[in-house]
Design an enzyme around this catalytic site. Structure first.
Site, PDB file in Angstrom:
ATOM      1  N   LYS A  88       0.863  -1.189   0.000  1.00 48.50           N
ATOM      2  CA  LYS A  88       0.000   0.000   0.000  1.00 48.50           C
ATOM      3  C   LYS A  88       0.896   1.234   0.000  1.00 48.50           C
ATOM      4  O   LYS A  88       1.904   1.268   0.719  1.00 48.50           O
ATOM      5  CB  LYS A  88      -0.851  -0.054   1.271  1.00 48.50           C
ATOM      6  CG  LYS A  88      -1.935   0.981   1.414  1.00 48.50           C
ATOM      7  CD  LYS A  88      -2.756   0.680   2.683  1.00 48.50           C
ATOM      8  CE  LYS A  88      -3.977   1.586   2.803  1.00 48.50           C
ATOM      9  NZ  LYS A  88      -4.834   1.233   3.971  1.00 48.50           N
TER      10      LYS A  88
ATOM     11  N   SER B 192      -9.491   0.587   2.873  1.00 46.01           N
ATOM     12  CA  SER B 192      -8.705   1.468   2.044  1.00 46.01           C
ATOM     13  C   SER B 192      -7.528   0.792   1.353  1.00 46.01           C
ATOM     14  O   SER B 192      -6.946   1.361   0.446  1.00 46.01           O
ATOM     15  CB  SER B 192      -8.176   2.638   2.885  1.00 46.01           C
ATOM     16  OG  SER B 192      -7.298   2.170   3.894  1.00 46.01           O
TER      17      SER B 192
ATOM     18  N   SER C  89      -9.736  -1.690   7.047  1.00 48.15           N
ATOM     19  CA  SER C  89      -9.125  -1.427   5.733  1.00 48.15           C
ATOM     20  C   SER C  89      -8.272  -2.564   5.193  1.00 48.15           C
ATOM     21  O   SER C  89      -7.855  -2.508   4.034  1.00 48.15           O
ATOM     22  CB  SER C  89      -8.294  -0.142   5.783  1.00 48.15           C
ATOM     23  OG  SER C  89      -9.138   0.984   5.761  1.00 48.15           O
TER      24      SER C  89
END
Lengths: 61, 466
Positions: free
Chosen positions: B77, B153, B177
C-alpha cells in the site's frame, strides 16, 4: 438529534476559530458530516458510563 | 507463468528449481498484462525488483540462504515508506514531498527475508475510506468483477493479490481497511492484534486504531508473512516488546480444542443474506453452534467513528487550513468536519473503549474464536452511493465497516477468510481471536481452507494475457 441550523451556526463560527476557510461547497459538506458525527456521538454519550472507567494510559519504565 | 503461492516460490527458489529472476520477471509480466484493467499499482519498481532478484540468485549460487521468502514478489500500500520512492498515502499533497530515505520496518523485514518488492499500491486518500475510489489516481477495480470496487482502504493490496499479480501484499487497517478489501476481492487478510506489528515508516491515520498486516491467497502464505513481520521495534511506540510468536508451524494443528462461537446481535443482522449465510457455512464446517453477544457493539462502532474522525483531522490540520482544495473530494469534508468535533465527545469515546475492552475480555474467557461477517454486502458497483440495510437505504461507503469497526476498536486479531461461492462474488467471514492469539485465528482459517470452505484462487481476467 441536533438541530441542523445549530450545526450550521456552530460550523460558521468554529471553522474560522480553528483556522479553516471553507468554500460554500465545503461548508455544506462539513455541515452534513458534522451532523452525522453529532448523531453518532450521541450513541456514546447516551451510554451510562461509570465515572471510574478510565482510558488509562500506562507508562512503564 | 501462472500465479503461484509464496511458500512454493520460496521453496523452489531455495532448491534452485527456479530462480528469483524468473519469478520476478513473470510477476512483472503479469502486472503489465493485468494492471491496466485493475489499477492496483501506482508505481511499479521493475528495474529495482530485477536487481534485487539478481542479488538473491547470486546469494543462493554462493551457497547462502536469502530467507524464508526467497524470491517472493510483494507489493505494498503506498502509505509504506520505500527508500527512494515518494510515499503518497493516496494523496496529491504528499506527492510534493521528497522520496523516503529508508524503508518502513515492515518493508525492510520482508526484504530481509528474501522477498522482492515490485511496487506500490493504490488506496483511499490517507486511508479514510472503504472503497479505493481514489479521485487523484483513479478507482481500483475488483479483479472478480471490473465494474465493482475492490474495497478499501487497502484496495490496491487486495486487488493485486486477487488478480495474481503478486502472492503477497501489505496493507493497513484502522477500521477494517485490510478486512473489507480482502472480503470483497476474495483473498485472505490478517489484521493482527493492535501493537503486534510495527507501523514505523507507515503514514498513520488514526493512531489509536492503526494496524498493519498482510494479504495472501493461502493461509500458509499469510502466516509466513506474519511471522517475518513480527518482533519488537523501538521506532513504533505502540509496538509490543513481546517476543515473536510464530504461527506457520501451528497451522496443521487444526481447530481441535478451540471453543468457537458466532457473534450475535450487532453482527447477525442487516445487509445481504449471503454475507450471513457465509458465517453459517463456516460455523457448520467448524461444528460451532454457540452464539455470544459482544454487548453494545453498535456503540463501539460509534465511538470508533468519533475517535477516527478526530485523530485523522488533527493529523492533517495544517493541510486542511492551507490547501483543502487539494484533498480528494470524497474524503475532504469528513476531515474538515473532524477538526470541529468537541473534545468531550472524543474523550468519552476513549473511555467507552476501556469499558468495551473489559466486556470483550470477559467474553473471551469462555470462547477462543468468534465468527462474524466481514462486510454487509459483496462488492458494490464503482460509484454506488446507496445500498439497502435492514430495509432502509443507507450510504454504501461508510457502512462497509459496520462489522469490522467494533473489533479493531479494541485491537482484536482477525483473519478475513474468503468463502467459496462458485459463479458468485466473494464474501468474507471474520475469524476473530482474543488479543495476542493470532495463532487461533490462523489455525481456524487453515482448517476451513483444508475443508474447501474458503479459498482464494487468482481471478481469471477476461482478455488478460499472462
Amino acid at each position: 438529534m441536533t438541530d441542523l441550523a445549530a450545526i450550521e451556526a456552530y460550523v460558521d463560527h468554529a471553522a474560522s476559530l480553528v483556522g479553516l476557510t471553507l468554500t460554500p461547497e465545503q461548508r455544506d459538506g462539513v455541515v452534513r458530516n458534522l451532523a452525522t458525527t453529532f448523531a453518532v456521538a450521541q450513541l456514546v454519550l447516551d451510554f451510562p458510563l461509570p465515572d471510574d472507567v478510565d482510558a488509562a494510559p500506562v507508562f512503564e519504565a | 507463468m501462472n500465479a503461484i503461492d509464496a511458500a512454493t516460490i520460496a521453496r523452489d527458489v531455495r532448491a534452485r528449481k527456479t530462480s528469483a529472476g524468473e519469478v520476478v520477471t513473470a510477476a512483472l509480466g503479469r502486472i503489465a498484462a493485468r494492471n491496466p484493467a485493475i489499477n492496483a499499482f501506482t508505481r511499479v519498481l521493475g528495474d529495482e525488483a530485477l536487481a534485487a532478484a539478481k542479488r538473491i540468485d547470486e546469494a543462493i549460487a554462493r551457497g547462502g540462504d536469502p530467507g524464508p521468502l526467497a524470491g517472493v514478489p510483494f507489493a505494498v500500500k503506498n502509505l509504506f515508506d520505500v527508500a527512494g520512492v515518494v510515499t503518497l498515502a493516496g494523496s496529491k499533497i504528499h506527492a510534493d514531498r521528497p522520496p523516503a530515505t529508508r524503508d518502513a520496518t515492515a518493508v525492510a523485514r520482508l526484504r530481509a527475508a528474501g522477498a522482492v518488492l515490485v511496487g506500490a499500491l493504490n488506496m483511499d486518500e490517507y486511508a479514510y475510506g472503504f472503497t479505493t475510489e481514489n479521485t487523484h489516481y483513479g478507482p481500483t477495480r475488483n479483479p472478480r468483477d471490473l465494474t465493482r470496487v475492490a474495497g478499501g482502504s487497502s484496495g490496491g493490496s487486495a486487488a493485486a493479490v486477487a488478480a495474481g499479480m503478486v502472492p503477497l501484499a501489505l496493507g493497513s487497517d484502522t477500521n477494517g481497511s485490510i478486512r473489507v478489501p480482502a472480503a470483497l476481492c476474495g483473498v485472505f487478510g490478517l489484521k493482527p492484534t493492535y501493537g503486534r506489528l510495527s507501523r514505523a515508516g507507515a503514514v498513520l491515520f488514526a493512531s489509536s486504531f492503526d494496524h498493519i498486516g498482510p494479504f495472501a491467497r493461502t493461509t500458509r502464505d499469510l502466516a509466513l508473512a506474519f511471522d517475518v513481520l513480527q518482533g519488537p521495534d523501538a521506532a513504533d511506540p505502540v509496538c509490543t516488546a513481546r517476543p515473536a510468536e510464530p504461527c506457520a508451524g501451528e497451522l496443521d494443528r487444526g481447530s481441535a480444542g478451540l471453543r468457537i462461537a458466532i457473534a450475535d446481535g450487532h453482527f447477525s443482522t442487516g445487509g445481504a443474506p449471503e454475507c450471513h449465510d457465509a458465517v453459517a457455512r463456516v460455523a457448520d464446517a467448524l461444528a460451532a453452534t454457540r452464539s455470544v453477544l459482544l454487548p453494545e457493539a453498535h456503540r463501539a462502532r460509534a465511538a470508533a467513528f468519533v475517535i477516527t474522525t478526530s485523530e485523522g483531522a488533527q493529523l492533517h490540520l495544517e493541510s486542511l487550513r492551507t490547501r483543502a482544495k487539494d484533498f480528494d473530494p470524497l474524503i475532504r469534508d469528513r476531515f474538515l468536519a473532524g477538526t470541529l468535533v468537541p473534545a468531550a465527545f472524543y474523550a468519552r469515546a476513549q473511555r467507552f473503549r476501556a469499558w468495551f475492552r473489559d466486556r470483550v475480555r470477559e467474553v473471551f474467557r469462555d470462547v477462543d474464536v468468534l465468527l462474524a461477517p466481514t462486510t454487509p454486502w459483496p462488492a458494490p458497483k464503482i460509484g454506488q452511493e446507496m445500498s439497502v440495510f435492514n430495509g432502509a437505504e443507507v450510504p454504501t461507503r461508510p457502512m462497509m465497516g459496520i462489522f469490522t469497526q467494533p473489533l479493531s476498536f479494541v485491537g482484536l486479531p482477525v483473519v478475513s477468510v474468503p468463502v467459496t461461492r462458485p459463479g458468485a462474488l466473494p464474501v468474507g467471514v471474520q475469524v476473530i481471536a482474543a488479543p495476542w492469539n493470532e495463532r487461533a485465528a490462523l489455525r481456524v482459517a487453515a482448517t476451513l481452507e483444508a475443508a474447501g470452505i474458503v479459498a482464494a484462487p487468482a481471478a481469471e481476467l477476461q482478455g488478460a494475457q499472462g
